[in-house]
Design a protein around this motif. Sequence first.
Motif, PDB file in Angstrom:
ATOM      1  N   PRO A  18     -21.721  48.583  37.979  1.00 45.23           N
ATOM      2  CA  PRO A  18     -20.829  49.530  37.295  1.00 45.23           C
ATOM      3  C   PRO A  18     -19.457  49.626  37.960  1.00 45.23           C
ATOM      4  CG  PRO A  18     -23.020  50.444  37.439  1.00 45.23           C
ATOM      5  CD  PRO A  18     -23.022  49.184  38.260  1.00 45.23           C
ATOM      6  N   SER A  21     -17.530  46.454  37.120  1.00 47.25           N
ATOM      7  CA  SER A  21     -17.230  46.490  35.684  1.00 47.25           C
ATOM      8  C   SER A  21     -16.081  47.442  35.404  1.00 47.25           C
ATOM      9  CB  SER A  21     -18.470  46.933  34.895  1.00 47.25           C
ATOM     10  OG  SER A  21     -19.510  45.995  35.026  1.00 47.25           O
ATOM     11  N   PHE A  22     -16.078  48.573  36.087  1.00 46.64           N
ATOM     12  CA  PHE A  22     -14.990  49.543  35.943  1.00 46.64           C
ATOM     13  C   PHE A  22     -13.667  48.940  36.398  1.00 46.64           C
ATOM     14  CE2 PHE A  22     -12.356  52.779  38.040  1.00 46.64           C
ATOM     15  CZ  PHE A  22     -12.115  53.641  36.981  1.00 46.64           C
ATOM     16  N   LYS A  25     -12.537  46.356  33.844  1.00 51.30           N
ATOM     17  CA  LYS A  25     -12.041  47.021  32.635  1.00 51.30           C
ATOM     18  C   LYS A  25     -10.647  47.599  32.867  1.00 51.30           C
ATOM     19  CE  LYS A  25     -13.165  50.570  29.228  1.00 51.30           C
ATOM     20  NZ  LYS A  25     -13.200  49.778  28.023  1.00 51.30           N
ATOM     21  N   ASP A  36     -15.066  45.545  26.710  1.00 47.87           N
ATOM     22  CA  ASP A  36     -16.190  46.469  26.654  1.00 47.87           C
ATOM     23  C   ASP A  36     -17.341  45.815  27.405  1.00 47.87           C
ATOM     24  OD1 ASP A  36     -17.922  48.533  26.001  1.00 47.87           O
ATOM     25  OD2 ASP A  36     -18.422  47.672  24.053  1.00 47.87           O
ATOM     26  N   TYR A  53     -19.172  55.678  37.773  1.00 40.11           N
ATOM     27  CA  TYR A  53     -18.552  54.532  37.101  1.00 40.11           C
ATOM     28  C   TYR A  53     -19.145  54.309  35.712  1.00 40.11           C
ATOM     29  CZ  TYR A  53     -16.053  53.516  41.355  1.00 40.11           C
ATOM     30  OH  TYR A  53     -15.214  53.612  42.436  1.00 40.11           O
ATOM     31  N   LEU A  57     -17.295  54.165  31.998  1.00 39.57           N
ATOM     32  CA  LEU A  57     -17.483  53.018  31.124  1.00 39.57           C
ATOM     33  C   LEU A  57     -18.081  53.439  29.783  1.00 39.57           C
ATOM     34  CD1 LEU A  57     -18.832  50.505  33.772  1.00 39.57           C
ATOM     35  CD2 LEU A  57     -16.612  50.376  32.604  1.00 39.57           C
ATOM     36  N   LYS A  59     -21.164  54.285  29.178  1.00 35.83           N
ATOM     37  CA  LYS A  59     -22.418  53.569  28.969  1.00 35.83           C
ATOM     38  C   LYS A  59     -23.677  54.423  29.012  1.00 35.83           C
ATOM     39  CE  LYS A  59     -20.774  49.657  28.136  1.00 35.83           C
ATOM     40  NZ  LYS A  59     -20.808  49.235  26.745  1.00 35.83           N
TER      41      LYS A  59
END
Length: 180
Positions: A18, A21-22, A25, A36, A53, A57, A59
């Motif tokens: 996460p 990924s953050f 992004k 995404d 995180y 996102l 999620k």
Amino acid sequence: MSKTIIFLEKYIEIPLSPRLSFFLKRCLTWLGKNYDPKNIIVSQNPDLEEIYYLKFLGKRDIEIQLALSSPTVKELYFLAELAPEKARDFIDYVKKAQNPDGGFGFFPGTTSFLENTYYAFFFLKKFDENPIYLKELKHFLFSCFRQGGFARAPQGVPFLESTYFGTSLLVDGNIGTIAN
């Protein structure tokens, strides 16, 4: 910037944490690209940082579990971002994590490190509170500065992450403006 976009886009299909990924992004967004994340590796029992995180996102809505016996100031920093009503109960606990040298330990009674000082300081600021030893905090911060960067402790070696923490305390925290 096109080379940066090409570099970043290599990570789009790779499973990432996460946190990463953050970061991916945010970087792609800054460069005008939509992203995404779909391949996020989530722990079976995510900690507060991971939940933080994931929240950004968009999620997961994960219930926050916290062992209240001895949380670290870092965990409390993320708790304050995720559930301020729960974190408010720890203001005195975080203040007690500050040492007379001005820095903060992981929790009360532990050695001062710059990363803990960052998390504790901004935790307290979220609730409009100040550290007990405010002037000493400034001295601790500057004692970690060497060779153009910040170390995680006085007499340490500077690193990028510690330099981020130190610079953020100076700029966002206005620590440099505290009178001696």
